[in-house]
Write a protein that holds these residues in place. Structure first.
Motif, mmCIF file in Angstrom:
data_model
loop_
_atom_site.group_PDB
_atom_site.id
_atom_site.type_symbol
_atom_site.label_atom_id
_atom_site.label_comp_id
_atom_site.label_asym_id
_atom_site.label_seq_id
_atom_site.Cartn_x
_atom_site.Cartn_y
_atom_site.Cartn_z
ATOM 1 N N PHE A 269 40.431 36.719 37.436
ATOM 2 C CA PHE A 269 39.005 36.732 37.723
ATOM 3 C C PHE A 269 38.419 35.323 37.811
ATOM 4 C CE2 PHE A 269 39.725 41.062 36.479
ATOM 5 C CZ PHE A 269 38.882 41.770 37.324
ATOM 6 N N THR A 270 39.147 34.334 37.322
ATOM 7 C CA THR A 270 38.742 32.946 37.555
ATOM 8 C C THR A 270 38.990 32.563 39.008
ATOM 9 O OG1 THR A 270 39.251 32.320 35.280
ATOM 10 C CG2 THR A 270 39.119 30.542 36.881
ATOM 11 N N HIS A 275 33.272 38.655 46.209
ATOM 12 C CA HIS A 275 33.101 39.931 46.904
ATOM 13 C C HIS A 275 34.268 40.883 46.681
ATOM 14 C CE1 HIS A 275 34.909 36.956 49.646
ATOM 15 N NE2 HIS A 275 35.611 37.947 50.159
ATOM 16 N N PHE A 276 35.375 40.407 46.046
ATOM 17 C CA PHE A 276 36.476 41.296 45.687
ATOM 18 C C PHE A 276 36.410 41.737 44.221
ATOM 19 C CE2 PHE A 276 38.847 38.929 49.151
ATOM 20 C CZ PHE A 276 38.856 40.002 50.024
ATOM 21 N N MET A 279 36.149 45.625 43.132
ATOM 22 C CA MET A 279 37.355 46.409 43.385
ATOM 23 C C MET A 279 38.438 46.114 42.350
ATOM 24 S SD MET A 279 39.941 46.387 46.663
ATOM 25 C CE MET A 279 40.660 44.843 46.151
ATOM 26 N N PHE A 280 38.679 44.828 42.099
ATOM 27 C CA PHE A 280 39.732 44.466 41.152
ATOM 28 C C PHE A 280 39.330 44.784 39.713
ATOM 29 C CE2 PHE A 280 41.446 42.062 44.702
ATOM 30 C CZ PHE A 280 42.814 42.226 44.514
ATOM 31 N N LEU A 281 38.038 44.710 39.430
ATOM 32 C CA LEU A 281 37.569 45.059 38.087
ATOM 33 C C LEU A 281 37.862 46.526 37.790
ATOM 34 C CD1 LEU A 281 36.007 44.033 35.587
ATOM 35 C CD2 LEU A 281 33.927 44.880 36.683
#
Length: 426
Positions: A269-270, A275-276, A279-281
């Motif tokens: 997440f760093t 804008h992604f 989704m990745f969270l």
């Protein structure tokens, strides 16, 4: 407990109290995270005592009822706060010891009822009467003298309280006490979110006691939901604000603090484009909670404590703010499956992973943060390897359980045309 065990408990307590004098332990990112940091608890206590909502900023992430309880305790025994943490950790070790005794006793009874199903020559795979003493002692020692649990307690982290609540949950689960089990689980879920998955083994145990499994499962889930709502209401009554929800569960789920730790979230997440992030969270949080819940629950429906251990291990690996204290808890439960160790093939590899990565973390942190001769990739490489070692351990335990169960019923030898072909896993 007998005198020898009491001496071991006392030694574990003295070791923890002595290590508290090394204040740098509580500042290590492997030990302290934004969720369990002692300094943040102190800040919350200060804000609460001065009439300021501790959840307005982004510093305090402890439940209000726990925070108020700590205010009372710190006010009464301000000079003995480290001793309080030590006593809670020793209570956790004692609960795990009692849990192990109950587990072995229940396994002996269950094994006696299924004795006719076991193949000839599988005595070494069966739980023995001697395990009544050996396994609980191993569990106690594995928690008392695990360097990871020692560091967690010496750093005065809130993980000490989390481990205590998890130990209470599992203890009441083995004792078949539904209400206290659900209350402890609900309280820990409201503190750390991820223990939510432990409702699966709770449902598997208590749903079997009702006439209809479906009705029993719905009843347990309803009771758990009611407990969570009651705890939420109690927290609101303490500070008269709903801000604590976002500061606790919201902070964990949305992962707003990118401080490095031994987990997998911080580096991704760093580097992530904003804008992604959503989704990745969601993907990462699903991986830490629901992704493995259904298949593991179906496979281990007859072994709820093993299911609980595996789920605790997975949430320790994949949670957003893990610490070494989380890892120490499930490691202490591994001796419960001592009879599966014969089939675990990666013990040496996992041990090397743990020793090497835990040794390299402080060195690479020094090179990255203070010397400037390394970068985040170096430190993340060690945390990634550490998580990989844990995944090897969990999968190895699962395969060992499956192999042991198969060999118990089919024997340790394979026969082809009436002739012995091969001994499985000599």
């Amino acid at each position: 407990m007998e005198k020898r065990l009491l001496l071991l408990v006392a030694l574990g307590g003295l070791t923890r109290y002595y290590l508290h004098s090394f204040q740098w332990i509580g500042e290590r990112v492997e030990v302290s995270t934004p969720i369990n940091s002692y300094k943040r608890v102190q800040e919350g206590i200060y804000l609460y005592e001065n009439g300021i909502d501790p959840y307005i900023g982004d510093v305090v992430h402890e439940l209000p009822i726990i925070l108020v309880l700590l205010v009372r305790i710190f006010g009464a025994i301000s000079s003995f706060v480290p001793l309080f943490y030590v006593l809670v950790d020793l209570l956790t070790a004692t609960l795990l010891y009692k849990l192990a005794q109950k587990f072995v006793r229940s396994k002996l009874v269950e094994q006696k009822a299924e004795a006719l199903e076991f193949a000839v020559g599988t005595e070494e795979l069966q739980v023995q009467a001697s395990d009544m003493d050996v396994i609980p002692r191993c569990v106690l020692l594995a928690y008392l003298f695990n360097p990871l649990s020692l560091l967690s307690c010496a750093g005065l982290t809130s993980t000490v309280f989390s481990n205590f609540l998890l130990a209470l949950t599992l203890y009441f689960l083995m004792q078949r006490h539904l209400l206290p089990c659900v209350i402890c689980l609900a309280l820990e879920t409201m503190r750390n979110l991820y223990p939510l998955v432990l409702i699966a083994p709770v449902v598997l145990v208590f749903a079997q006691r009702s006439k209809s499994s479906t009705t029993g499962a719905i009843g347990v889930l309803a009771l758990f939901g009611a407990a969570c709502l009651a705890i939420t209401g109690l927290n609101y009554a303490v500070i008269h604000s709903w801000s604590f929800i976002d500061a606790t569960l919201g902070f964990i789920f949305f992962y707003r603090d990118l401080q490095p730790n031994i987990g997998l979230f911080w580096y991704f997440f760093t580097e992530m484009f904003e804008h992604f992030r959503t989704m990745f969270l969601i993907t990462f949080q699903m991986n830490a909670t629901v992704l493995y819940l259904v298949p593991l629950s179906l496979k281990l429906r007859k072994e709820p404590l093993l299911l609980a251990t595996v789920l605790i291990a997975l949430m320790s690996i994949f949670r957003s703010y893990p610490s070494v204290g989380d890892v120490s808890f499930y490691l202490a439960l591994l001796p419960l499956w001592r009879r599966c160790w014969k089939f675990m093939a990666h013990n040496f590899v996992v041990f090397c992973f743990f020793v090497v990565t835990l040794s390299m973390m402080p060195a690479l942190w020094q090179l990255w943060i203070y010397s400037g001769s390394a970068n985040a990739n170096f430190y993340f490489g060690t945390t990634l390897a550490f998580s990989t070692g844990q995944i090897f351990l969990v999968t190895d335990l699962l395969f060992a359980h499956v192999k042991r169960d198969f060999c118990l019923r089919n024997g340790l030898k394979v026969y082809i045309d009436g002739k012995e072909a091969k001994i499985i896993l000599e």
